[in-house]
Design an enzyme around this catalytic site. Structure first.
Site, PDB file in Angstrom:
ATOM      1  N   HIS A  48      26.525 -30.403 120.621  1.00 14.55           N
ATOM      2  CA  HIS A  48      26.940 -31.798 120.696  1.00 14.55           C
ATOM      3  C   HIS A  48      28.438 -32.003 120.429  1.00 14.55           C
ATOM      4  CE1 HIS A  48      22.638 -32.215 120.552  1.00 14.55           C
ATOM      5  NE2 HIS A  48      22.740 -33.501 120.799  1.00 14.55           N
TER       6      HIS A  48
ATOM      7  N   ASP B 116      19.156 -34.247 110.719  1.00 15.07           N
ATOM      8  CA  ASP B 116      19.634 -34.700 112.029  1.00 15.07           C
ATOM      9  C   ASP B 116      18.696 -34.104 113.072  1.00 15.07           C
ATOM     10  OD1 ASP B 116      20.986 -35.399 114.326  1.00 15.07           O
ATOM     11  OD2 ASP B 116      22.753 -34.161 113.932  1.00 15.07           O
ATOM     12  N   MET B 117      17.799 -34.927 113.605  1.00 11.47           N
ATOM     13  CA  MET B 117      16.802 -34.378 114.516  1.00 11.47           C
ATOM     14  C   MET B 117      16.550 -35.286 115.712  1.00 11.47           C
ATOM     15  SD  MET B 117      13.220 -35.099 112.464  1.00 11.47           S
ATOM     16  CE  MET B 117      12.225 -34.937 113.957  1.00 11.47           C
TER      17      MET B 117
ATOM     18  N   TRP C 292       1.974 -35.216 119.852  1.00 10.59           N
ATOM     19  CA  TRP C 292       1.700 -36.662 119.906  1.00 10.59           C
ATOM     20  C   TRP C 292       2.410 -37.430 118.783  1.00 10.59           C
ATOM     21  CZ3 TRP C 292      -1.924 -32.785 119.410  1.00 10.59           C
ATOM     22  CH2 TRP C 292      -2.440 -32.568 118.127  1.00 10.59           C
ATOM     23  N   LYS C 293       2.694 -36.757 117.668  1.00 11.03           N
ATOM     24  CA  LYS C 293       3.385 -37.425 116.565  1.00 11.03           C
ATOM     25  C   LYS C 293       4.831 -37.735 116.946  1.00 11.03           C
ATOM     26  CE  LYS C 293       0.458 -35.218 113.087  1.00 11.03           C
ATOM     27  NZ  LYS C 293       0.406 -34.356 111.873  1.00 11.03           N
TER      28      LYS C 293
ATOM     29  N   GLY D   8      20.827 -29.689 106.148  1.00 13.33           N
ATOM     30  CA  GLY D   8      22.257 -29.805 105.878  1.00 13.33           C
ATOM     31  C   GLY D   8      22.826 -28.656 105.085  1.00 13.33           C
TER      32      GLY D   8
END
Length: 337
Positions: A47, A176-177, A228-229, A306
């Site tokens: 990113h 961070d996901m 599905w979660k 982190g």
């Protein structure tokens, strides 16, 4: 080896010079460049610089306006709504988290909803921004449709990243996901390196699980994290972002054909203002120390979210930041135009 090691200072200054050629004033060019460079310094290559050329492309196409800044639409004490005016995504997000921090310092809690903005690049930057100020920070964004509903055969959900940052004296905890098992930026890194994902990462045209990043990127059929979660969490984050900001939801973002005009939310809690200081740091350290005491399988290590960023940051400060040679060459070519 297809990487160069570049100092943080050289990387940020080079990006800043390129941005000034694209209409950024000096201050905004410096800030935007630092956010990109910080991303690679912290080891989140998917990113950082690898997305810089995409930003330039979007500016050339008129999708991102480098001169526009957020404009306030509503101010209700702990809650503000802003229009990002299709400005630069990471600058808009940095501003929005900054506002949430300031509101929390006054009222204990601050919430800023932002519509009509652009890709924030690495969302983790804004969790780190909060913990650096000694605050709990939570933020999330919607995206274009690039993930199926559970049981679906076409992209309907976004991978809608979620960031949670918690300050701690012995090292901040920053999650961070994305809602997909692997963020698309990470899949692109695998693809550029000619590698497969280490686990099933999405679906092929027949609905079979695959770890081939090229197939997944082409189909925009990433596997929801937790199946599905993750699909359910993606949906509610999109709902919250669109409802709180009054901006576009994932299916509306898709109408443009590009990932622009996103909706985001930034929350901040000030432990000092909320009178949590008596136990906040001690209890946080106890929780993490208990986690770190876990028995592990041979060759494995338990890390909190982190923790590895701090190690990578220090390593890259000393050894230089790895940057793909081809990407760096293209960035340097921008200075010759």
């Amino acid at each position: 080896m297809n990487d160069l090691n570049i100092s943080f200072e050289e990387l940020s200054k080079t990006l800043e010079s390129v941005l000034q050629r694209y209409g950024f004033d000096t201050q905004r060019a410096e800030k935007c460049a630092l956010l990109f460079a910080q991303t690679d310094l912290d080891g989140v290559r998917s990113h950082g610089v690898n997305r810089f050329l995409k930003l330039l492309e979007f500016i050339r196409k008129g999708y991102v306006n480098p001169t526009k800044e957020p404009e306030i639409e509503s101010n209700l004490g702990v809650f503000e709504r802003w229009d990002g005016q299709l400005g630069v995504g990471n600058l808009n997000a940095d501003f929005a988290m900054g506002r949430a921090i300031k509101i929390s310092e006054q009222l204990g809690i601050g919430c800023v909803a932002l519509k009509n903005t652009n890709h924030w690049m690495r969302g983790g930057n804004f969790g780190w921004q909060a913990v650096k100020a000694g605050k709990i920070g939570i933020c999330f964004t919607n995206t274009k449709a690039n993930m199926p509903a559970w049981g679906g055969s076409e992209p309907k959900l976004g991978n809608n990243p979620l960031v949670i940052g918690i300050p701690r004296s012995e090292g901040p905890v920053v999650l961070d996901m994305a809602m997909s098992q692997f963020a698309y930026g990470k899949l692109s890194v695998f693809s550029m390196a000619g590698k497969k994902a280490p686990y099933a990462a999405g679906f092929d045209q027949e609905g079979n699980l695959t770890n081939d990043p090229k197939t997944i990127i082409e189909n925009e059929m990433a596997l929801p994290a937790g199946m599905w979660k993750g699909a359910g969490l993606s949906l509610v984050l999109d709902l919250l972002a669109a409802l709180l900001s009054g901006g576009d939801s994932t299916h509306e973002v898709d109408l443009s054909g590009e990932e622009i005009g996103l909706s985001q939310v930034f929350l901040c809690f000030d432990p000092k203002k909320l009178e949590l200081e008596d136990w906040f740091d001690q209890k946080g350290n106890e929780i993490i120390n208990e986690l770190k005491s876990s028995k592990v399988f041979e060759g494995k290590e338990v890390l909190y979210p982190g923790e590895n960023v701090l190690r990578t940051r220090e390593k890259n400060r000393v050894e230089g930041i790895p940057v793909n040679r081809e990407v760096w060459s293209q960035i340097l070519n921008e200075l010759q135009k």
